[in-house]
Scaffold this active site. Structure first.
Site, PDB file in Angstrom:
ATOM      1  N   ASN A  96      38.525  16.691  -2.116  1.00 49.07           N
ATOM      2  CA  ASN A  96      37.100  16.823  -2.435  1.00 49.07           C
ATOM      3  C   ASN A  96      36.892  18.047  -3.327  1.00 49.07           C
ATOM      4  O   ASN A  96      37.007  19.177  -2.867  1.00 49.07           O
ATOM      5  CB  ASN A  96      36.329  16.949  -1.118  1.00 49.07           C
ATOM      6  CG  ASN A  96      34.838  17.188  -1.301  1.00 49.07           C
ATOM      7  OD1 ASN A  96      34.376  17.498  -2.392  1.00 49.07           O
ATOM      8  ND2 ASN A  96      34.079  17.055  -0.228  1.00 49.07           N
TER       9      ASN A  96
ATOM     10  N   HIS B 163      31.129  10.422  -5.236  1.00 48.60           N
ATOM     11  CA  HIS B 163      31.705  11.726  -4.909  1.00 48.60           C
ATOM     12  C   HIS B 163      32.886  11.495  -3.976  1.00 48.60           C
ATOM     13  O   HIS B 163      32.779  10.765  -2.980  1.00 48.60           O
ATOM     14  CB  HIS B 163      30.632  12.599  -4.243  1.00 48.60           C
ATOM     15  CG  HIS B 163      31.190  13.808  -3.583  1.00 48.60           C
ATOM     16  ND1 HIS B 163      32.059  14.667  -4.226  1.00 48.60           N
ATOM     17  CD2 HIS B 163      31.036  14.293  -2.317  1.00 48.60           C
ATOM     18  CE1 HIS B 163      32.394  15.635  -3.390  1.00 48.60           C
ATOM     19  NE2 HIS B 163      31.794  15.439  -2.231  1.00 48.60           N
TER      20      HIS B 163
ATOM     21  N   CYS C  23      27.755  19.097  -3.796  1.00 44.84           N
ATOM     22  CA  CYS C  23      28.539  17.913  -4.201  1.00 44.84           C
ATOM     23  C   CYS C  23      27.684  16.884  -4.936  1.00 44.84           C
ATOM     24  O   CYS C  23      28.216  15.923  -5.491  1.00 44.84           O
ATOM     25  CB  CYS C  23      29.207  17.287  -2.988  1.00 44.84           C
ATOM     26  SG  CYS C  23      30.303  18.430  -2.148  1.00 44.84           S
TER      27      CYS C  23
END
Ligand code: UT7
Length: 327
Positions: A283, A253, A112
């Site tokens: 996500n 993020h 990520c």
């Protein structure tokens, strides 16, 4: 020394939407639990016709169109992904599909944090004068590696791709950055190789197998994120000779709305300056920051001259921040 300018953004449009209510038919969860704990209401899922390469190519093509840079002008393509179509790398498929015949292309894996790590990596080639036009892509299809029967992880992730175009310029708009890793916390978030031994011949045994689905210690990663992300942003701001008050947009993020809120609170950034698309995308790993940038640019929120504090965090564990100014 040539500077780095961000001149275009793009993302891929995925049509299949998986709502919290639909997911509740598969695992013991609810729209209320997911929305309250994470801010997510739905996520997009790649269809069998999509590939990591096709999503990454669409995002890159849109970014190049905004930047008014043709594919043949591209010198370098860096594809941040943890879910390649091919473990040898997927970036060359993207290069071919784009028609970026002059470009060198490679994958970069930092989960990520991948987009921020790729952005900073790509910028070094521009600063050293080696390349002029670079496409940085963040793309992931985590649905391939999600355990759809594990309610503690499957509600979080979605698929997507986003990209930006970097160009050599007189004025450097990568104002500061800081990248970090801590392998002692590696066990907190994994998509790990799952070997199966097979006796090949005599006393020679080889390891075969695939990858185990994603496992995560959510509480540990949460604690790590809310403490380390504000810290790394402040370090990157310091390198940029800026303060928290200079942040026009906080582009984190997109892991959990509560993390976004806690980081913004810690930095004193007002809620209306925090870019969030959690509710619609969930996500999307390496894709989440470039998708968030692209949506905010196209919505007319992020404008020329605005300072973005970006930060990625996740498996590795890795985390990092880049302070960039939109050209
Ligand atoms: O992109 C990489 C970075 N990843 C992250 O940043 C993720 C960071 N972690 C998080 O965002 C949060 O820890 C989660 C959203 C994953 C979990 O939220 P939480 O508030 O930490 O929940 P929890 O794990 O403490 O679980 C609370 C309760 C548990 O039940 P008990 O033990 O209290 O009875 C869980 O079993 O919620 C239960 N639970 C669920 N219930 C309904 C866990 N998942 C679910 C679910 N639906 N999907």
């Amino acid at each position: 020394m040539p500077g780095v300018s961000l001149v275009g953004s793009g993302s891929a449009c995925l049509t299949a939407q998986l709502t919290n209510d639909a997911l509740s038919q598969r695992v013991d969860t609810s729209d209320d639990w997911i929305a309250t704990r994470t801010g997510i209401r739905q996520r997009h899922i790649a269809t069998p016709q999509d590939s990591l390469a096709s999503l990454a190519t669409e995002a890159a093509r849109n970014a190049l169109a905004m930047a008014e840079v043709s594919a043949t002008e591209v010198d370098l393509i860096v594809l941040a992904t943890s879910t390649p179509d091919d473990l040898f790398g997927t970036a060359c498929q993207v290069q071919q599909a784009l028609g970026a015949t002059r470009a060198v292309a490679f994958d970069l894996t930092a989960a990520c944090s991948g987009f921020v790590f790729a952005l900073v990596t790509a910028a070094q080639y521009i600063r050293t004068g080696v390349f002029k036009n670079v496409v940085v892509i963040g793309a992931d299809v985590l649905s391939r590696w999600t355990d759809w029967d594990d309610r503690t992880t499957c509600v979080l992730f979605g698929d997507g791709a986003g990209a930006v175009v970097l160009r050599a310029a007189e004025r450097d708009r990568l104002l500061g950055f800081e990248l970090c890793s801590d392998g002692s916390l590696n066990h907190c978030l994994n998509l790990a190789y799952q070997p199966e031994s097979e006796v090949l011949v005599g006393d020679i045994t080889v390891q075969k197998g695939t990858f185990a689905p994603i496992t995560m210690n959510g509480r540990e990663v949460y604690k790590f994120a809310v403490s380390r992300v504000p810290e790394v942003i402040e370090k990157a701001l310091f390198r940029a000779n800026l303060t928290n008050a200079d942040i026009d947009w906080l582009v984190l993020h997109q892991a959990n709305q509560r993390i976004l809120d806690a980081v913004a609170d810690r930095l004193g950034v007002p809620a209306e300056r925090v870019v969030s698309n959690m509710a619609r995308h969930g996500n999307t790993s390496a894709a989440s920051i470039p998708i968030a940038i692209d949506e905010a640019v196209r919505a007319g929120k992020i404008k020329a001259g605005d300072v973005m504090a970006t930060a990625g965090f996740g498996a590795g564990l890795t985390w990092g921040s880049a302070i960039v100014q939109w050209a």
